[in-house]
Design a protein around this motif. Structure first.
Motif, mmCIF file in Angstrom:
data_model
loop_
_atom_site.group_PDB
_atom_site.id
_atom_site.type_symbol
_atom_site.label_atom_id
_atom_site.label_comp_id
_atom_site.label_asym_id
_atom_site.label_seq_id
_atom_site.Cartn_x
_atom_site.Cartn_y
_atom_site.Cartn_z
ATOM 1 N N SER A 39 30.647 37.434 42.560
ATOM 2 C CA SER A 39 30.784 36.519 43.704
ATOM 3 C C SER A 39 32.234 36.087 43.885
ATOM 4 O O SER A 39 32.724 35.992 45.011
ATOM 5 C CB SER A 39 29.899 35.285 43.505
ATOM 6 O OG SER A 39 28.542 35.647 43.514
ATOM 7 N N ALA A 40 32.914 35.824 42.782
ATOM 8 C CA ALA A 40 34.318 35.424 42.862
ATOM 9 C C ALA A 40 35.170 36.534 43.455
ATOM 10 O O ALA A 40 36.106 36.277 44.214
ATOM 11 C CB ALA A 40 34.835 35.038 41.480
ATOM 12 N N LEU A 41 34.844 37.765 43.134
ATOM 13 C CA LEU A 41 35.613 38.914 43.630
ATOM 14 C C LEU A 41 35.197 39.353 45.039
ATOM 15 O O LEU A 41 35.858 40.196 45.636
ATOM 16 C CB LEU A 41 35.483 40.092 42.667
ATOM 17 C CG LEU A 41 36.111 39.883 41.294
ATOM 18 C CD1 LEU A 41 35.741 41.039 40.370
ATOM 19 C CD2 LEU A 41 37.614 39.726 41.405
ATOM 20 N N GLY A 74 38.186 38.444 49.942
ATOM 21 C CA GLY A 74 39.394 39.253 50.021
ATOM 22 C C GLY A 74 40.609 38.704 49.297
ATOM 23 O O GLY A 74 41.280 39.428 48.556
ATOM 24 N N THR A 75 40.929 37.441 49.497
ATOM 25 C CA THR A 75 42.111 36.863 48.856
ATOM 26 C C THR A 75 41.954 36.832 47.345
ATOM 27 O O THR A 75 42.889 37.138 46.603
ATOM 28 C CB THR A 75 42.384 35.444 49.395
ATOM 29 O OG1 THR A 75 42.578 35.525 50.817
ATOM 30 C CG2 THR A 75 43.619 34.839 48.757
ATOM 31 N N ARG A 76 40.754 36.467 46.879
ATOM 32 C CA ARG A 76 40.532 36.429 45.428
ATOM 33 C C ARG A 76 40.590 37.827 44.826
ATOM 34 O O ARG A 76 41.160 38.015 43.747
ATOM 35 C CB ARG A 76 39.198 35.748 45.109
ATOM 36 C CG ARG A 76 39.246 34.260 45.394
ATOM 37 C CD ARG A 76 38.065 33.519 44.825
ATOM 38 N NE ARG A 76 36.788 33.869 45.402
ATOM 39 C CZ ARG A 76 36.232 33.249 46.429
ATOM 40 N NH1 ARG A 76 36.856 32.235 47.022
ATOM 41 N NH2 ARG A 76 35.051 33.613 46.867
ATOM 42 N N LEU A 77 40.045 38.806 45.515
ATOM 43 C CA LEU A 77 40.119 40.185 45.025
ATOM 44 C C LEU A 77 41.572 40.639 44.961
ATOM 45 O O LEU A 77 42.007 41.220 43.957
ATOM 46 C CB LEU A 77 39.298 41.119 45.913
ATOM 47 C CG LEU A 77 39.288 42.584 45.516
ATOM 48 C CD1 LEU A 77 38.696 42.791 44.126
ATOM 49 C CD2 LEU A 77 38.506 43.394 46.541
ATOM 50 N N ASP A 78 42.343 40.349 45.997
ATOM 51 C CA ASP A 78 43.765 40.713 46.004
ATOM 52 C C ASP A 78 44.517 40.009 44.877
ATOM 53 O O ASP A 78 45.361 40.618 44.214
ATOM 54 C CB ASP A 78 44.407 40.351 47.346
ATOM 55 C CG ASP A 78 43.939 41.226 48.493
ATOM 56 O OD1 ASP A 78 43.344 42.302 48.249
ATOM 57 O OD2 ASP A 78 44.157 40.822 49.656
ATOM 58 N N ALA A 79 44.224 38.728 44.660
ATOM 59 C CA ALA A 79 44.899 37.976 43.595
ATOM 60 C C ALA A 79 44.554 38.554 42.230
ATOM 61 O O ALA A 79 45.443 38.726 41.377
ATOM 62 C CB ALA A 79 44.509 36.504 43.662
ATOM 63 N N ALA A 95 42.926 26.921 44.868
ATOM 64 C CA ALA A 95 41.461 26.878 44.923
ATOM 65 C C ALA A 95 40.866 28.240 44.562
ATOM 66 O O ALA A 95 39.891 28.321 43.810
ATOM 67 C CB ALA A 95 40.997 26.440 46.309
ATOM 68 N N HIS A 96 41.466 29.307 45.083
ATOM 69 C CA HIS A 96 40.983 30.657 44.761
ATOM 70 C C HIS A 96 41.137 30.958 43.272
ATOM 71 O O HIS A 96 40.233 31.524 42.648
ATOM 72 C CB HIS A 96 41.737 31.703 45.582
ATOM 73 C CG HIS A 96 41.344 31.753 47.020
ATOM 74 N ND1 HIS A 96 40.043 31.901 47.444
ATOM 75 C CD2 HIS A 96 42.096 31.690 48.145
ATOM 76 C CE1 HIS A 96 40.005 31.931 48.765
ATOM 77 N NE2 HIS A 96 41.240 31.794 49.218
ATOM 78 N N LEU A 97 42.263 30.580 42.698
ATOM 79 C CA LEU A 97 42.492 30.830 41.272
ATOM 80 C C LEU A 97 41.521 30.031 40.407
ATOM 81 O O LEU A 97 41.068 30.517 39.366
ATOM 82 C CB LEU A 97 43.943 30.517 40.910
ATOM 83 C CG LEU A 97 44.968 31.489 41.500
ATOM 84 C CD1 LEU A 97 46.376 30.940 41.341
ATOM 85 C CD2 LEU A 97 44.841 32.872 40.888
ATOM 86 N N ALA A 98 41.174 28.833 40.837
ATOM 87 C CA ALA A 98 40.198 28.027 40.087
ATOM 88 C C ALA A 98 38.833 28.708 40.084
ATOM 89 O O ALA A 98 38.134 28.710 39.053
ATOM 90 C CB ALA A 98 40.100 26.630 40.687
ATOM 91 N N ILE A 99 38.454 29.294 41.200
ATOM 92 C CA ILE A 99 37.172 30.016 41.271
ATOM 93 C C ILE A 99 37.191 31.219 40.341
ATOM 94 O O ILE A 99 36.232 31.469 39.604
ATOM 95 C CB ILE A 99 36.866 30.425 42.730
ATOM 96 C CG1 ILE A 99 36.564 29.179 43.561
ATOM 97 C CG2 ILE A 99 35.710 31.436 42.794
ATOM 98 C CD1 ILE A 99 36.540 29.413 45.055
ATOM 99 N N LEU A 100 38.293 31.959 40.348
ATOM 100 C CA LEU A 100 38.418 33.122 39.456
ATOM 101 C C LEU A 100 38.396 32.691 37.988
ATOM 102 O O LEU A 100 37.817 33.381 37.145
ATOM 103 C CB LEU A 100 39.688 33.901 39.781
ATOM 104 C CG LEU A 100 39.676 34.676 41.099
ATOM 105 C CD1 LEU A 100 41.082 35.144 41.461
ATOM 106 C CD2 LEU A 100 38.717 35.856 41.022
ATOM 107 N N ALA A 101 39.015 31.558 37.690
ATOM 108 C CA ALA A 101 39.030 31.067 36.307
ATOM 109 C C ALA A 101 37.624 30.655 35.868
ATOM 110 O O ALA A 101 37.198 30.986 34.751
ATOM 111 C CB ALA A 101 40.001 29.900 36.173
#
Length: 110
Positions: free
Chosen positions: A11-13, A16-21, A51-57
C-alpha cells in the motif's frame, strides 16, 4: 513477513511519489539522502515529502537516521527482502526450475 505487513508495504508503494522516493533511496544505498534532497530531486514540497517518508517508514521500507540537524533516510533493505520473499515464497508451486528466470533476472542486478 505476514500478510498484514506485506499489505502495508505494498500500500505504501502504491502511490507514485512514494514509489519514486523508495526507488531513489535504493539507488543511494548505503549512504541515503536527506529528506530535503529527496524532495528536491522529486520536485515535491518538503512537508509533503516528509508525510510520504513517514508512511514508508511505518511500512518498514525506509529508516530515518538523525545526523546532526538532518534526518537521513535509507531504504530498509531487510524490509524489501522480507516483502520480496513473501511475494515469491510459494513461487511456481515449489518447482525451482520454473522460478529460474526470475532468480536469474534478480542475479543480473548485482
Amino acid at each position: 513477513m505476514g500478510a498484514d505487513a506485506a499489505i502495508a508495504a505494498l500500500s505504501a508503494l502504491a502511490q507514485g511519489t512514494r514509489l519514486d522516493a523508495f526507488r531513489l533511496l535504493v539507488r543511494h544505498e548505503p549512504d541515503g539522502l536527506a529528506a530535503g534532497q529527496i524532495a528536491r530531486d522529486l520536485g515535491v514540497p518538503q512537508n509533503t515529502m516528509s508525510a510520504h517518508l513517514a508512511i514508508l517508514a511505518r511500512a518498514g521500507l525506509v529508516r530515518p537516521d538523525r545526523r546532526s540537524r538532518s534526518i537521513i533516510y535509507r531504504a530498509d533493505l531487510d524490509g524489501l527482502r522480507a516483502l520480496m520473499l513473501f511475494l515469491v515464497k510459494d513461487c511456481c508451486a515449489g518447482n525451482a526450475e520454473l522460478c529460474a528466470p526470475l532468480v536469474a533476472e534478480l542475479g543480473s542486478c548485482a
